[in-house]
Design an enzyme around this catalytic site. Structure first.
Site, PDB file in Angstrom:
ATOM      1  N   HIS A 134     -27.296 -38.534  42.289  1.00 15.36           N
ATOM      2  CA  HIS A 134     -26.080 -39.143  42.830  1.00 15.36           C
ATOM      3  C   HIS A 134     -24.903 -38.170  42.793  1.00 15.36           C
ATOM      4  O   HIS A 134     -24.492 -37.720  41.723  1.00 15.36           O
ATOM      5  CB  HIS A 134     -25.761 -40.396  41.997  1.00 15.36           C
ATOM      6  CG  HIS A 134     -24.529 -41.131  42.408  1.00 15.36           C
ATOM      7  ND1 HIS A 134     -24.553 -42.395  42.955  1.00 15.36           N
ATOM      8  CD2 HIS A 134     -23.207 -40.799  42.331  1.00 15.36           C
ATOM      9  CE1 HIS A 134     -23.322 -42.805  43.192  1.00 15.36           C
ATOM     10  NE2 HIS A 134     -22.488 -41.850  42.826  1.00 15.36           N
ATOM     11  N   GLU A 143     -27.440 -40.495  36.844  1.00 21.20           N
ATOM     12  CA  GLU A 143     -28.394 -40.391  37.951  1.00 21.20           C
ATOM     13  C   GLU A 143     -28.425 -38.958  38.464  1.00 21.20           C
ATOM     14  O   GLU A 143     -27.439 -38.493  39.050  1.00 21.20           O
ATOM     15  CB  GLU A 143     -28.006 -41.352  39.085  1.00 21.20           C
ATOM     16  CG  GLU A 143     -28.022 -42.821  38.671  1.00 21.20           C
ATOM     17  CD  GLU A 143     -27.511 -43.751  39.750  1.00 21.20           C
ATOM     18  OE1 GLU A 143     -27.696 -44.971  39.601  1.00 21.20           O
ATOM     19  OE2 GLU A 143     -26.930 -43.259  40.749  1.00 21.20           O
ATOM     20  N   ASP A 178     -27.152 -39.756  47.745  1.00 19.19           N
ATOM     21  CA  ASP A 178     -28.271 -39.635  46.802  1.00 19.19           C
ATOM     22  C   ASP A 178     -29.260 -38.665  47.423  1.00 19.19           C
ATOM     23  O   ASP A 178     -29.699 -38.863  48.574  1.00 19.19           O
ATOM     24  CB  ASP A 178     -28.961 -40.990  46.587  1.00 19.19           C
ATOM     25  CG  ASP A 178     -28.072 -41.999  45.882  1.00 19.19           C
ATOM     26  OD1 ASP A 178     -27.114 -41.591  45.206  1.00 19.19           O
ATOM     27  OD2 ASP A 178     -28.355 -43.207  45.992  1.00 19.19           O
ATOM     28  N   ARG A 234     -23.309 -46.628  52.286  1.00 22.55           N
ATOM     29  CA  ARG A 234     -23.962 -47.913  51.992  1.00 22.55           C
ATOM     30  C   ARG A 234     -22.965 -49.044  52.271  1.00 22.55           C
ATOM     31  O   ARG A 234     -21.907 -49.099  51.638  1.00 22.55           O
ATOM     32  CB  ARG A 234     -24.403 -47.964  50.527  1.00 22.55           C
ATOM     33  CG  ARG A 234     -25.164 -49.221  50.115  1.00 22.55           C
ATOM     34  CD  ARG A 234     -25.467 -49.200  48.624  1.00 22.55           C
ATOM     35  NE  ARG A 234     -26.133 -47.981  48.233  1.00 22.55           N
ATOM     36  CZ  ARG A 234     -26.241 -47.546  46.967  1.00 22.55           C
ATOM     37  NH1 ARG A 234     -25.700 -48.254  45.974  1.00 22.55           N
ATOM     38  NH2 ARG A 234     -26.864 -46.428  46.692  1.00 22.55           N
ATOM     39  N   HIS A 278     -20.641 -45.345  47.317  1.00 21.61           N
ATOM     40  CA  HIS A 278     -21.379 -45.128  48.569  1.00 21.61           C
ATOM     41  C   HIS A 278     -20.684 -45.804  49.753  1.00 21.61           C
ATOM     42  O   HIS A 278     -20.765 -45.318  50.884  1.00 21.61           O
ATOM     43  CB  HIS A 278     -22.799 -45.679  48.441  1.00 21.61           C
ATOM     44  CG  HIS A 278     -23.746 -44.783  47.707  1.00 21.61           C
ATOM     45  ND1 HIS A 278     -24.404 -43.727  48.316  1.00 21.61           N
ATOM     46  CD2 HIS A 278     -24.158 -44.793  46.419  1.00 21.61           C
ATOM     47  CE1 HIS A 278     -25.191 -43.128  47.417  1.00 21.61           C
ATOM     48  NE2 HIS A 278     -25.051 -43.758  46.260  1.00 21.61           N
TER      49      HIS A 278
END
Length: 295
Positions: free
Chosen positions: A268, A265, A183, A131, A176
């Site tokens: 993740h 999460e 994810d 990301r 990320h």
């Protein structure tokens, strides 16, 4: 010396007296004219703080990313931040192409996890991989706009938008951006078809039963992806039955493959031996940012 000292002090006393008299006269004149005393110049405005994701230092690009499906075409992809189906409700900055980019080490580790998953009749499906820092900045900008909540009913129905950073659901900088965090979920093999998301369609809470929420072809994990809710915590005691078993299987497969879960999460995971543990990149999610798949 005394004489010199005496003659040295007197002129200073006279000068001081004259200075005081002049100051009094000026003050009286200003008072008589009704003019206020001059104000000090205003302080310069403070410089704005840089976005949180801009603080770390990026290494020279290219960082040696690969496209995951070049390394293992068996792994499914559903890159949500390149679409409107995410908690913001539009494509995120830095995602011109719906690709999963990863460091070669993380991608090869996922290939080994995929081998183990297929033995169990499951396949991996990734939602997000590398990301860019500009995407994390986009999240920060969005978080400062309280009126932008068109996706709340699905992604954070029970958490105030103002609490998303404080409660750890969104973070900047993010792991990320180092290129070795993913994810993901599990899907059955063969994998059912997933209906496309239509912007503007009625939203259903990510905490609703699987048959009611968005028709993700993932196995039941107890919530949808990017569900900002305590129910999404990996070991939430409220998640039972098949969903609990599926979370445990994903964690076992990923842990055995060298990945570490973020406990808030279930989706993740960070590659433990990531090659860039202190570096945050900002190249776009595009094939032009990747190198060849072969090692």
């Amino acid at each position: 010396m005394d004489s010199a000292g005496g003659t040295g002090r007197r002129p200073r006393n006279v000068a001081a007296a004259r200075a005081v008299a002049a100051a009094v006269a000026i003050a009286a004149l200003a008072s008589a004219c009704g003019g206020p005393a001059p104000s000090p110049p205003p302080s310069p405005p403070a410089a704005p703080s840089p976005p949180a994701s801009a603080v770390p230092t990026a290494a020279p690009s290219p960082p040696g990313f690969v496209v995951l499906t070049d390394v293992d075409p068996r792994i499914r992809t559903d890159i949500r931040y390149a679409t409107a189906h995410n908690f913001v409700g539009r494509p995120i900055a830095g995602y011109p192409e719906p690709l999963c980019l990863l460091t070669r080490q993380a991608a090869e580790a996922l290939r080994r996890v995929q081998d183990a998953a297929l033995v169990r009749g499951r396949s991996l499906k990734v939602y997000d991989c590398y990301r860019p820092r500009r995407a994390a900045d986009d999240f920060v900008t969005w978080a400062r706009q309280p009126g932008e909540q068109q996706m709340k009913a699905e992604f954070y129905p029970r958490v105030a938008k103002s609490k998303l950073f404080d409660e750890g659901y969104i973070g900047a900088p993010t792991a990320h951006s180092r290129g070795s965090t993913v994810d993901l979920t599990l899907v059955d093999v063969p994998t059912p078809t997933q209906a496309p998301y239509a912007p503007g369609q009625p939203l259903v809470s990510c905490t609703a039963p699987r048959e009611q929420r968005f028709g993700d072809n993932s196995v039941d994990m107890g919530t949808g992806f990017d569900c900002f809710d305590p129910l999404a915590h990996t070991d939430s005691p409220r998640v039972t039955g098949a969903a609990r078993d599926n979370r445990r299987l994903l964690r076992q497969l990923m842990t055995d493959g060298g990945f570490v879960n973020y406990d808030r999460e279930w989706w993740h995971y960070r590659y433990r031996d990531e090659p860039w543990p202190d570096t945050y990149f900002d190249v776009p999610v595009a094939r032009s940012s990747a190198g060849p798949a072969a090692g």
